[in-house]
Scaffold this motif. Sequence first.
Motif, PDB file in Angstrom:
ATOM      1  N   PRO A 110       0.837  -1.212   0.000  1.00  0.00           N
ATOM      2  CA  PRO A 110       0.000   0.000   0.000  1.00  0.00           C
ATOM      3  C   PRO A 110       0.870   1.259   0.000  1.00  0.00           C
ATOM      4  N   GLU A 111       0.446   2.239  -0.770  1.00  0.00           N
ATOM      5  CA  GLU A 111       1.124   3.534  -0.788  1.00  0.00           C
ATOM      6  C   GLU A 111       0.402   4.467   0.175  1.00  0.00           C
ATOM      7  N   ILE A 112       1.107   4.893   1.197  1.00  0.00           N
ATOM      8  CA  ILE A 112       0.537   5.741   2.248  1.00  0.00           C
ATOM      9  C   ILE A 112       0.985   7.169   1.983  1.00  0.00           C
ATOM     10  N   THR A 113       0.034   8.062   1.796  1.00  0.00           N
ATOM     11  CA  THR A 113       0.345   9.463   1.524  1.00  0.00           C
ATOM     12  C   THR A 113       0.048  10.293   2.760  1.00  0.00           C
ATOM     13  N   VAL A 114       1.015  11.110   3.124  1.00  0.00           N
ATOM     14  CA  VAL A 114       0.885  12.023   4.262  1.00  0.00           C
ATOM     15  C   VAL A 114       0.815  13.437   3.694  1.00  0.00           C
ATOM     16  N   ASN A 115      -0.291  14.135   3.931  1.00  0.00           N
ATOM     17  CA  ASN A 115      -0.463  15.531   3.489  1.00  0.00           C
ATOM     18  C   ASN A 115      -0.295  16.451   4.677  1.00  0.00           C
ATOM     19  N   TRP A 116       0.443  17.543   4.481  1.00  0.00           N
ATOM     20  CA  TRP A 116       0.666  18.521   5.548  1.00  0.00           C
ATOM     21  C   TRP A 116      -0.172  19.757   5.258  1.00  0.00           C
ATOM     22  N   TYR A 117      -0.804  20.309   6.311  1.00  0.00           N
ATOM     23  CA  TYR A 117      -1.674  21.476   6.161  1.00  0.00           C
ATOM     24  C   TYR A 117      -1.267  22.594   7.120  1.00  0.00           C
ATOM     25  N   SER A 118      -1.471  23.833   6.669  1.00  0.00           N
ATOM     26  CA  SER A 118      -1.187  25.012   7.499  1.00  0.00           C
ATOM     27  C   SER A 118      -2.399  25.310   8.383  1.00  0.00           C
ATOM     28  N   LYS A 119      -2.268  26.355   9.193  1.00  0.00           N
ATOM     29  CA  LYS A 119      -3.390  26.722  10.068  1.00  0.00           C
ATOM     30  C   LYS A 119      -4.570  27.270   9.277  1.00  0.00           C
ATOM     31  N   THR A 120      -4.362  27.701   8.027  1.00  0.00           N
ATOM     32  CA  THR A 120      -5.470  28.171   7.192  1.00  0.00           C
ATOM     33  C   THR A 120      -6.113  27.039   6.407  1.00  0.00           C
ATOM     34  N   GLY A 121      -5.592  25.842   6.535  1.00  0.00           N
ATOM     35  CA  GLY A 121      -6.144  24.697   5.830  1.00  0.00           C
ATOM     36  C   GLY A 121      -5.537  24.466   4.458  1.00  0.00           C
ATOM     37  N   THR A 122      -4.524  25.242   4.104  1.00  0.00           N
ATOM     38  CA  THR A 122      -3.855  25.093   2.814  1.00  0.00           C
ATOM     39  C   THR A 122      -2.867  23.926   2.881  1.00  0.00           C
ATOM     40  N   GLN A 123      -2.867  23.113   1.832  1.00  0.00           N
ATOM     41  CA  GLN A 123      -1.917  22.002   1.792  1.00  0.00           C
ATOM     42  C   GLN A 123      -0.529  22.562   1.495  1.00  0.00           C
ATOM     43  N   ILE A 124       0.398  22.293   2.413  1.00  0.00           N
ATOM     44  CA  ILE A 124       1.765  22.785   2.272  1.00  0.00           C
ATOM     45  C   ILE A 124       2.615  21.805   1.469  1.00  0.00           C
ATOM     46  N   GLY A 125       2.368  20.547   1.665  1.00  0.00           N
ATOM     47  CA  GLY A 125       3.160  19.540   0.967  1.00  0.00           C
ATOM     48  C   GLY A 125       2.631  18.150   1.262  1.00  0.00           C
ATOM     49  N   SER A 126       3.292  17.166   0.679  1.00  0.00           N
ATOM     50  CA  SER A 126       2.910  15.780   0.933  1.00  0.00           C
ATOM     51  C   SER A 126       4.094  14.872   0.668  1.00  0.00           C
ATOM     52  N   LYS A 127       4.001  13.682   1.200  1.00  0.00           N
ATOM     53  CA  LYS A 127       5.043  12.675   1.001  1.00  0.00           C
ATOM     54  C   LYS A 127       4.350  11.327   0.943  1.00  0.00           C
ATOM     55  N   THR A 128       4.787  10.482   0.002  1.00  0.00           N
ATOM     56  CA  THR A 128       4.193   9.159  -0.171  1.00  0.00           C
ATOM     57  C   THR A 128       5.223   8.092   0.171  1.00  0.00           C
ATOM     58  N   TYR A 129       4.784   7.112   0.961  1.00  0.00           N
ATOM     59  CA  TYR A 129       5.626   5.994   1.372  1.00  0.00           C
ATOM     60  C   TYR A 129       4.964   4.696   0.925  1.00  0.00           C
ATOM     61  N   THR A 130       5.773   3.721   0.557  1.00  0.00           N
ATOM     62  CA  THR A 130       5.243   2.404   0.225  1.00  0.00           C
ATOM     63  C   THR A 130       5.586   1.450   1.359  1.00  0.00           C
ATOM     64  N   LYS A 131       4.590   0.798   1.868  1.00  0.00           N
ATOM     65  CA  LYS A 131       4.781  -0.206   2.925  1.00  0.00           C
ATOM     66  C   LYS A 131       4.803  -1.568   2.230  1.00  0.00           C
ATOM     67  N   TYR A 132       5.966  -2.200   2.184  1.00  0.00           N
ATOM     68  CA  TYR A 132       6.126  -3.468   1.476  1.00  0.00           C
ATOM     69  C   TYR A 132       5.696  -4.623   2.372  1.00  0.00           C
ATOM     70  N   GLU A 133       4.384  -4.790   2.449  1.00  0.00           N
ATOM     71  CA  GLU A 133       3.775  -5.835   3.274  1.00  0.00           C
ATOM     72  C   GLU A 133       2.539  -6.354   2.550  1.00  0.00           C
ATOM     73  N   PHE A 134       2.112  -7.549   2.964  1.00  0.00           N
ATOM     74  CA  PHE A 134       0.855  -8.115   2.480  1.00  0.00           C
ATOM     75  C   PHE A 134      -0.246  -7.747   3.455  1.00  0.00           C
ATOM     76  N   LEU A 135      -1.426  -7.464   2.924  1.00  0.00           N
ATOM     77  CA  LEU A 135      -2.598  -7.159   3.751  1.00  0.00           C
ATOM     78  C   LEU A 135      -3.661  -8.215   3.486  1.00  0.00           C
ATOM     79  N   ARG A 136      -3.835  -9.118   4.436  1.00  0.00           N
ATOM     80  CA  ARG A 136      -4.886 -10.136   4.313  1.00  0.00           C
ATOM     81  C   ARG A 136      -6.236  -9.500   4.629  1.00  0.00           C
ATOM     82  N   PRO A 137      -7.324 -10.141   4.191  1.00  0.00           N
ATOM     83  CA  PRO A 137      -8.652  -9.594   4.495  1.00  0.00           C
ATOM     84  C   PRO A 137      -8.873  -9.447   6.004  1.00  0.00           C
TER      85      PRO A 137
END
Length: 167
Positions: A110-137
């Motif tokens: 799964p690719e996990i995206t982290v979005n960063w926001y300012s106090k006004t609610g504006t998106q400042i940036g983001s970073k995406t990480y891949t977790k190399y694991e299996f996810l069973r049901p």
Amino acid sequence: MSNTSTKSTSGRAFGVTLCAIISIALALILYDYIRDWGYSHSSYESSYGVESYSRPKTAAELRAELLERERENPTEYLDTSGKYWRNLINELVVEGDVLNTATMAKFKDPEITVNWYSKTGTQIGSKTYTKYEFLRPNHSVHFKYKMYAPSEVVSVAIGVTDAKASQ
């Protein structure tokens, strides 16, 4: 007397003709109604995937359909929860879990995206990480990431943006 018999014959002929016309009109209306019902019924079948014959699907067919539906849309079945904080060296730490809510499908990476926001609610940036694991049901995978984020970051949103279906 012959005048009377002519009038009743022509009156009877008129009545028979009128009944025939009314009968034909009713038959056409009924035909049109049945034809429209058939079209709407077949569009119902095609739009909802109902097959035109009445044989119920087997359990194996239903499981296969469900598995295919889940595999086609992995992000609909992967939920994230977590928390964030700044550590002593001012790194932003994001920790949480990715839960697979699918009934049958397994996912991986799964690719996990982290979005960063300012106090006004504006998106400042983001970073995406891949977790190399299996996810069973109905299972989850834990993650913890440390990153350098701008000091203006006041809030963080975490989400899964992609994953691959696994066999």
